[in-house]
Design a protein around this motif. Sequence first.
Motif, PDB file in Angstrom:
ATOM      1  N   GLN A 156      30.099  14.234  99.522  1.00  0.00           N
ATOM      2  CA  GLN A 156      29.500  13.551  98.386  1.00  0.00           C
ATOM      3  C   GLN A 156      28.491  12.558  98.941  1.00  0.00           C
ATOM      4  OE1 GLN A 156      32.595  11.836  95.926  1.00  0.00           O
ATOM      5  NE2 GLN A 156      33.913  13.612  96.188  1.00  0.00           N
ATOM      6  N   LEU A 157      27.578  12.106  98.093  1.00  0.00           N
ATOM      7  CA  LEU A 157      26.614  11.102  98.517  1.00  0.00           C
ATOM      8  C   LEU A 157      26.625   9.966  97.508  1.00  0.00           C
ATOM      9  CD1 LEU A 157      24.574  10.814 100.887  1.00  0.00           C
ATOM     10  CD2 LEU A 157      22.798  11.567  99.302  1.00  0.00           C
ATOM     11  N   TRP A 158      26.783   8.731  98.016  1.00  0.00           N
ATOM     12  CA  TRP A 158      26.655   7.532  97.190  1.00  0.00           C
ATOM     13  C   TRP A 158      25.231   7.030  97.338  1.00  0.00           C
ATOM     14  CZ3 TRP A 158      27.360   4.619  93.309  1.00  0.00           C
ATOM     15  CH2 TRP A 158      26.912   3.309  93.301  1.00  0.00           C
ATOM     16  N   ILE A 159      24.538   6.915  96.195  1.00  0.00           N
ATOM     17  CA  ILE A 159      23.160   6.443  96.151  1.00  0.00           C
ATOM     18  C   ILE A 159      23.134   5.197  95.276  1.00  0.00           C
ATOM     19  CG2 ILE A 159      20.790   7.046  95.505  1.00  0.00           C
ATOM     20  CD1 ILE A 159      22.090  10.057  95.597  1.00  0.00           C
ATOM     21  N   PRO A 160      22.867   4.022  95.856  1.00  0.00           N
ATOM     22  CA  PRO A 160      22.894   2.795  95.063  1.00  0.00           C
ATOM     23  C   PRO A 160      21.691   2.677  94.134  1.00  0.00           C
ATOM     24  CG  PRO A 160      22.243   2.305  97.310  1.00  0.00           C
ATOM     25  CD  PRO A 160      22.559   3.770  97.263  1.00  0.00           C
ATOM     26  N   GLU A 161      21.751   1.690  93.245  1.00  0.00           N
ATOM     27  CA  GLU A 161      20.644   1.402  92.351  1.00  0.00           C
ATOM     28  C   GLU A 161      19.389   1.093  93.180  1.00  0.00           C
ATOM     29  OE1 GLU A 161      23.628  -0.008  92.258  1.00  0.00           O
ATOM     30  OE2 GLU A 161      24.441   0.111  90.232  1.00  0.00           O
ATOM     31  N   GLY A 162      18.226   1.440  92.627  1.00  0.00           N
ATOM     32  CA  GLY A 162      16.971   1.122  93.300  1.00  0.00           C
ATOM     33  C   GLY A 162      16.426   2.227  94.174  1.00  0.00           C
ATOM     34  N   LEU A 163      17.031   3.411  94.099  1.00  0.00           N
ATOM     35  CA  LEU A 163      16.541   4.554  94.860  1.00  0.00           C
ATOM     36  C   LEU A 163      16.202   5.696  93.919  1.00  0.00           C
ATOM     37  CD1 LEU A 163      18.574   2.951  96.919  1.00  0.00           C
ATOM     38  CD2 LEU A 163      18.185   4.971  98.306  1.00  0.00           C
ATOM     39  N   ALA A 164      15.186   6.467  94.290  1.00  0.00           N
ATOM     40  CA  ALA A 164      14.886   7.706  93.573  1.00  0.00           C
ATOM     41  C   ALA A 164      15.790   8.791  94.146  1.00  0.00           C
ATOM     42  CB  ALA A 164      13.423   8.086  93.747  1.00  0.00           C
ATOM     43  N   HIS A 165      16.162   9.746  93.296  1.00  0.00           N
ATOM     44  CA  HIS A 165      17.112  10.784  93.700  1.00  0.00           C
ATOM     45  C   HIS A 165      16.655  12.149  93.218  1.00  0.00           C
ATOM     46  CE1 HIS A 165      20.654  13.347  92.712  1.00  0.00           C
ATOM     47  NE2 HIS A 165      20.871  13.121  93.998  1.00  0.00           N
ATOM     48  N   GLY A 166      16.901  13.157  94.050  1.00  0.00           N
ATOM     49  CA  GLY A 166      16.616  14.530  93.657  1.00  0.00           C
ATOM     50  C   GLY A 166      17.320  15.506  94.575  1.00  0.00           C
ATOM     51  N   PHE A 167      17.271  16.794  94.207  1.00  0.00           N
ATOM     52  CA  PHE A 167      17.896  17.815  95.055  1.00  0.00           C
ATOM     53  C   PHE A 167      17.193  19.151  94.893  1.00  0.00           C
ATOM     54  CE2 PHE A 167      20.360  17.903  91.098  1.00  0.00           C
ATOM     55  CZ  PHE A 167      20.477  19.253  90.817  1.00  0.00           C
ATOM     56  N   LEU A 168      17.317  19.961  95.950  1.00  0.00           N
ATOM     57  CA  LEU A 168      16.786  21.323  95.996  1.00  0.00           C
ATOM     58  C   LEU A 168      17.966  22.270  96.145  1.00  0.00           C
ATOM     59  CD1 LEU A 168      14.388  23.378  96.379  1.00  0.00           C
ATOM     60  CD2 LEU A 168      14.662  22.953  98.840  1.00  0.00           C
ATOM     61  N   VAL A 169      18.019  23.297  95.297  1.00  0.00           N
ATOM     62  CA  VAL A 169      19.123  24.267  95.352  1.00  0.00           C
ATOM     63  C   VAL A 169      18.868  25.271  96.476  1.00  0.00           C
ATOM     64  CG1 VAL A 169      20.426  26.010  94.076  1.00  0.00           C
ATOM     65  CG2 VAL A 169      19.568  23.979  92.895  1.00  0.00           C
ATOM     66  N   LEU A 170      19.837  25.373  97.399  1.00  0.00           N
ATOM     67  CA  LEU A 170      19.716  26.245  98.561  1.00  0.00           C
ATOM     68  C   LEU A 170      20.388  27.601  98.350  1.00  0.00           C
ATOM     69  CD1 LEU A 170      20.637  23.576 101.282  1.00  0.00           C
ATOM     70  CD2 LEU A 170      18.344  24.257 100.501  1.00  0.00           C
ATOM     71  N   SER A 171      21.400  27.658  97.501  1.00  0.00           N
ATOM     72  CA  SER A 171      22.196  28.868  97.270  1.00  0.00           C
ATOM     73  C   SER A 171      21.659  29.618  96.044  1.00  0.00           C
ATOM     74  CB  SER A 171      23.657  28.464  97.053  1.00  0.00           C
ATOM     75  OG  SER A 171      23.737  27.440  96.086  1.00  0.00           O
ATOM     76  N   PRO A 172      22.136  30.842  95.776  1.00  0.00           N
ATOM     77  CA  PRO A 172      21.648  31.579  94.599  1.00  0.00           C
ATOM     78  C   PRO A 172      21.765  30.765  93.304  1.00  0.00           C
ATOM     79  CG  PRO A 172      22.854  33.067  96.015  1.00  0.00           C
ATOM     80  CD  PRO A 172      23.023  31.679  96.598  1.00  0.00           C
ATOM     81  N   THR A 173      22.868  30.021  93.148  1.00  0.00           N
ATOM     82  CA  THR A 173      23.029  29.070  92.043  1.00  0.00           C
ATOM     83  C   THR A 173      23.825  27.890  92.583  1.00  0.00           C
ATOM     84  OG1 THR A 173      25.102  30.046  91.254  1.00  0.00           O
ATOM     85  CG2 THR A 173      23.050  30.863  90.236  1.00  0.00           C
ATOM     86  N   ALA A 174      23.791  26.776  91.854  1.00  0.00           N
ATOM     87  CA  ALA A 174      24.593  25.616  92.247  1.00  0.00           C
ATOM     88  C   ALA A 174      24.992  24.833  91.008  1.00  0.00           C
ATOM     89  CB  ALA A 174      23.817  24.708  93.196  1.00  0.00           C
ATOM     90  N   GLU A 175      26.203  24.282  91.067  1.00  0.00           N
ATOM     91  CA  GLU A 175      26.655  23.347  90.046  1.00  0.00           C
ATOM     92  C   GLU A 175      26.792  21.985  90.705  1.00  0.00           C
ATOM     93  OE1 GLU A 175      29.490  24.444  86.997  1.00  0.00           O
ATOM     94  OE2 GLU A 175      29.549  26.464  87.877  1.00  0.00           O
ATOM     95  N   PHE A 176      26.133  21.011  90.098  1.00  0.00           N
ATOM     96  CA  PHE A 176      25.964  19.674  90.663  1.00  0.00           C
ATOM     97  C   PHE A 176      26.596  18.680  89.702  1.00  0.00           C
ATOM     98  CE2 PHE A 176      23.385  15.880  91.491  1.00  0.00           C
ATOM     99  CZ  PHE A 176      23.288  15.890  92.870  1.00  0.00           C
ATOM    100  N   LEU A 177      27.503  17.852  90.213  1.00  0.00           N
ATOM    101  CA  LEU A 177      28.170  16.838  89.387  1.00  0.00           C
ATOM    102  C   LEU A 177      27.836  15.464  89.923  1.00  0.00           C
ATOM    103  CD1 LEU A 177      29.941  19.419  88.829  1.00  0.00           C
ATOM    104  CD2 LEU A 177      31.825  17.848  88.483  1.00  0.00           C
ATOM    105  N   TYR A 178      27.643  14.511  89.007  1.00  0.00           N
ATOM    106  CA  TYR A 178      27.445  13.144  89.470  1.00  0.00           C
ATOM    107  C   TYR A 178      27.926  12.127  88.457  1.00  0.00           C
ATOM    108  CZ  TYR A 178      22.855  13.514  87.052  1.00  0.00           C
ATOM    109  OH  TYR A 178      21.844  13.726  86.148  1.00  0.00           O
TER     110      TYR A 178
END
Length: 192
Positions: free
Chosen positions: A118-140
């Motif tokens: 998991q990744l903890w990202i504090p307030e004040g940061l921009a966040h994003g992700f790129l899907v590497l697998s055929p599909t992905a389910e992302f929870l936050y």
Amino acid sequence: MPHSKPHPKILVTPTAIPDVLVIEPKVFGDERGWFTESFNAQDFSDATGLNIAFVQDNHSFSRQSTLRGMHYQLEKTQGKLVRVVSGAVYDVAVDLRKSSPSFGKWVGVELSADNHKQLWIPEGLAHGFLVLSPTAEFLYKTTDYYHPQSEVCLAWDDPVVGIQWPLGSGAQPTLNAKDAAGLSWEKAPKFE
């Protein structure tokens, strides 16, 4: 590189942006499968030193090469605890806090259903992700509610920030209109 902090149930490893943390819950497995506590407020607090109240859980499904980001809110700023429950993503955070020693820096971590990171990202940061697998389910989990009126998108490919996305040579990610129109580093609002 900062060192991992030992805890009986969670391994916490700071990244190059020291308050962006890789969280690895202990996974108990046998021939039947595995079990993990994906979140325990007391253990999270003990392991990280953070006492955080989460108010919203989000769940997204995306196809391979989808890039979501780089998002942040100017009001109702959100800390995020993110993880993947199916597939794999390359998860990225960019420090937008002018007072931070890592202002303008980015970190990227592969999160997957297999590695349980998991990744903890504090307030004040921009966040994003790129899907590497055929599909992905992302929870936050987030520390404040979604506030679309103050949402900003930093350009995923801004040359000043220089995020090294794991895309093949010349490959382009799949973006929605909002993410394709992200602001340059120069134009993106920052935090003090």
